[in-house]
Enzyme design. Structure first.
Site, mmCIF file in Angstrom:
data_model
loop_
_atom_site.group_PDB
_atom_site.id
_atom_site.type_symbol
_atom_site.label_atom_id
_atom_site.label_comp_id
_atom_site.label_asym_id
_atom_site.label_seq_id
_atom_site.Cartn_x
_atom_site.Cartn_y
_atom_site.Cartn_z
ATOM 1 N N GLY A 72 41.802 40.660 44.921
ATOM 2 C CA GLY A 72 42.437 41.705 45.253
ATOM 3 C C GLY A 72 42.674 42.871 44.215
ATOM 4 O O GLY A 72 42.355 42.246 42.946
ATOM 5 N N SER A 75 38.984 44.953 38.890
ATOM 6 C CA SER A 75 38.235 44.123 39.791
ATOM 7 C C SER A 75 39.305 43.323 40.768
ATOM 8 O O SER A 75 40.387 43.284 40.549
ATOM 9 C CB SER A 75 37.364 43.139 38.931
ATOM 10 O OG SER A 75 36.896 42.271 39.502
ATOM 11 N N HIS A 76 38.650 43.016 41.799
ATOM 12 C CA HIS A 76 39.033 41.787 42.565
ATOM 13 C C HIS A 76 39.470 40.658 42.189
ATOM 14 O O HIS A 76 40.451 39.906 42.582
ATOM 15 C CB HIS A 76 38.187 41.892 43.822
ATOM 16 C CG HIS A 76 38.306 42.909 44.923
ATOM 17 N ND1 HIS A 76 37.888 44.089 44.704
ATOM 18 C CD2 HIS A 76 39.053 43.189 46.210
ATOM 19 C CE1 HIS A 76 38.155 44.988 45.740
ATOM 20 N NE2 HIS A 76 38.747 44.399 46.554
ATOM 21 N N SER A 77 38.760 40.527 41.157
ATOM 22 C CA SER A 77 38.858 38.932 40.447
ATOM 23 C C SER A 77 39.430 39.111 39.069
ATOM 24 O O SER A 77 38.807 39.873 38.219
ATOM 25 C CB SER A 77 37.344 38.319 40.493
ATOM 26 O OG SER A 77 37.369 37.491 39.465
ATOM 27 N N ASP A 118 34.883 47.535 40.512
ATOM 28 C CA ASP A 118 33.871 46.550 41.199
ATOM 29 C C ASP A 118 33.709 46.800 42.675
ATOM 30 O O ASP A 118 32.493 47.468 42.645
ATOM 31 C CB ASP A 118 34.097 44.793 41.225
ATOM 32 C CG ASP A 118 35.416 44.555 41.816
ATOM 33 O OD1 ASP A 118 36.106 45.582 42.466
ATOM 34 O OD2 ASP A 118 35.680 43.494 41.774
#
Lengths: 211, 239
Positions: free
Chosen positions: B43, B9-11, B67
């Site tokens: 990122g 995920s980016h988070s 994601d």
């Protein structure tokens, strides 16, 4: 005439320099239609490449390209890390252990790199992406190598085609990547990824042409 | 050991949140988060994803869920960079739904390919009515003559007595319990029905304590599959 690891390393260093000089321009381009981090990410990535080249002295063109690939993948982030990284990685595996690259090998490595980017990013021509600079560049390189061109001339032709291709992204509406969220509002701006491709190829041509 | 999972995920918080959810549903599945870019930014991080991939693999392979956007590329690159790229696969599925379906499938001891399929089918878990579900199944058999030797259809009804109804954990247990049965099992609640093996689909029925649900099964193991479901319901989905 062909390029050894020394020339390829020099080309990569020149590429890093050019990206650094154009960092703010790339930031501005990306701020218009993306999230504004492209210039910073590319600059960080190529600085890391320069640092790696200080530590290692890759013996073949393929080894140089592989080092660039793995460093960009680890340090660029965003979509550009995997995309540029994949391009260099595929180029590296295409040239293999060759001691030096002639124009045909350079064209083949560009082709492999572009195919890698297409497979990774699933973009098509006129989606307003780096593909719009890469595809004309590889076609120009293949044509030049087919006519018996030198590495320097082949890269120069590729760089010119990439420049024209990058400029052709201005009127396009983005269909891939962050810019596609903007819909029609993405038209009227140069795609930062395509701009980076044109800058890098021009830098590579610059070095090989001087050899 | 079950197939492992990696949540790209980016988070960081999002990846950890999904892993937390999976821990409840599939306690034996090793799920690893790979979210965010150091230090603390948004990122996807190739190194972190590769590390999570190594961590999640206990020998049966790993399924990666992502994601958006570049997370897929990072996940794919991490798989391609493995010594054996066939030991892992990226699922094209909605992150949370896909991860839950994959975890339930992995918990049930399914192989890598089946776990990927479970994730990728997750978005379409709910079907409108049992009739439609049957029609769809027959349509895939669009040969010259439709087979008239269809397996017997077994039906049954039961009342949910357990406190939470067909919530996440019971749905996961149900999917797990049906592993190995050669039978298509559909659950109906009110107007809606769902494939009993689809955790998301079953949860989407919203069946609560006291609700009456219908079970329809076809296939060679139809009867034993329904007997298993009844046993599970009788034990109030305590596993």
């Amino acid at each position: 005439m062909s390029c050894t690891a020394r020339e390829v390393t020099a080309a990569v260093r020149r590429g890093a320099e050019v990206i650094s000089v154009h960092r703010d321009e790339l930031v501005e381009l990306d701020r218009a239609i993306g999230d504004g981090d492209h210039g910073e990410n590319m600059d960080r990535g190529f600085r890391a490449v320069l640092a790696q080249l200080e530590l290692a002295d890759p013996p073949t063109p393929g080894a140089v390209l592989k080092l660039v690939a793995t460093t960009l993948i680890s340090s660029v982030g965003g979509a550009s890390g995997p995309l540029f990284g994949t391009a260099f990685l595929r180029a590296a595996s295409t040239v293999g252990d060759a001691e030096s690259l002639d124009a045909t090998a350079i064209a083949a490595s560009l082709r492999a790199g572009v195919d890698g980017v297409v497979a990774r990013g699933k973009a098509e021509p006129e989606d307003k992406t780096m593909i719009d600079a890469l595809l004309p560049a590889v076609r120009a390189a293949e044509e030049s190598a087919g006519r018996g061109g030198e590495p320097g001339g082949t890269l120069a032709t590729a760089a010119e085609a990439a420049e024209v291709g990058a400029r052709s992204t201005v009127p396009l509406v983005a269909r891939k990547g962050r810019a596609s969220y903007l819909g029609d509002r993405s038209a009227g701006h140069l795609d930062p990824g395509a701009r980076s491709v044109a800058l890098l190829l021009a830098a590579f041509a610059d070095v090989e042409g001087a050899e | 050991m079950p197939v492992g999972l990696v949540i790209v995920s980016h988070s960081d918080a999002l990846a950890r949140g999904v892993v937390e959810l999976l821990g409840q549903l599939a306690p034996d599945v090793r799920a690893e988060p790979a979210g965010g870019m150091a230090p603390g930014g948004l990122g996807t991080d190739f190194e972190a994803t590769s590390a999570a991939l190594a961590e999640a693999d206990s020998g049966a392979g790993v399924v990666l869920l992502y994601d958006l956007g570049s997370a897929r590329m990072t996940a794919e690159l991490a798989v391609e960079s493995l010594a054996d790229p066939d030991a892992a696969a990226v699922a094209e599925a909605p992150l949370v739904e896909g991860a839950v379906a994959a975890a339930a499938s992995a918990q049930g001891g399914e192989a890598l390919k089946t776990v990927v399929d479970a994730a990728e089918r997750a978005a379409g878990g709910i079907v409108e009515s049992p009739e439609q579900a049957t029609t769809a199944a027959e349509d895939t058999d669009s040969g010259t003559e439709s087979p008239t030797t269809t397996s017997p259809r077994v039906e049954q009804e039961l009342v949910l007595r357990n406190e939470v109804g067909l919530h996440a954990r019971p749905a996961a247990l149900l999917a797990r319990a049906l592993t190995g049965f050669d039978a298509e099992v559909t659950i109906t609640a009110g107007e809606n029905s769902a494939d009993a093996r689809s955790v998301l689909g079953v949860m989407g029925l919203g069946a609560r304590q006291g609700d009456r649900i219908g079970l329809q099964a076809t296939g060679p193991d139809a009867e034993s599959a329904l007997r298993r479901v009844t046993e599970l319901a009788d034990s109030d989905f305590e596993g």
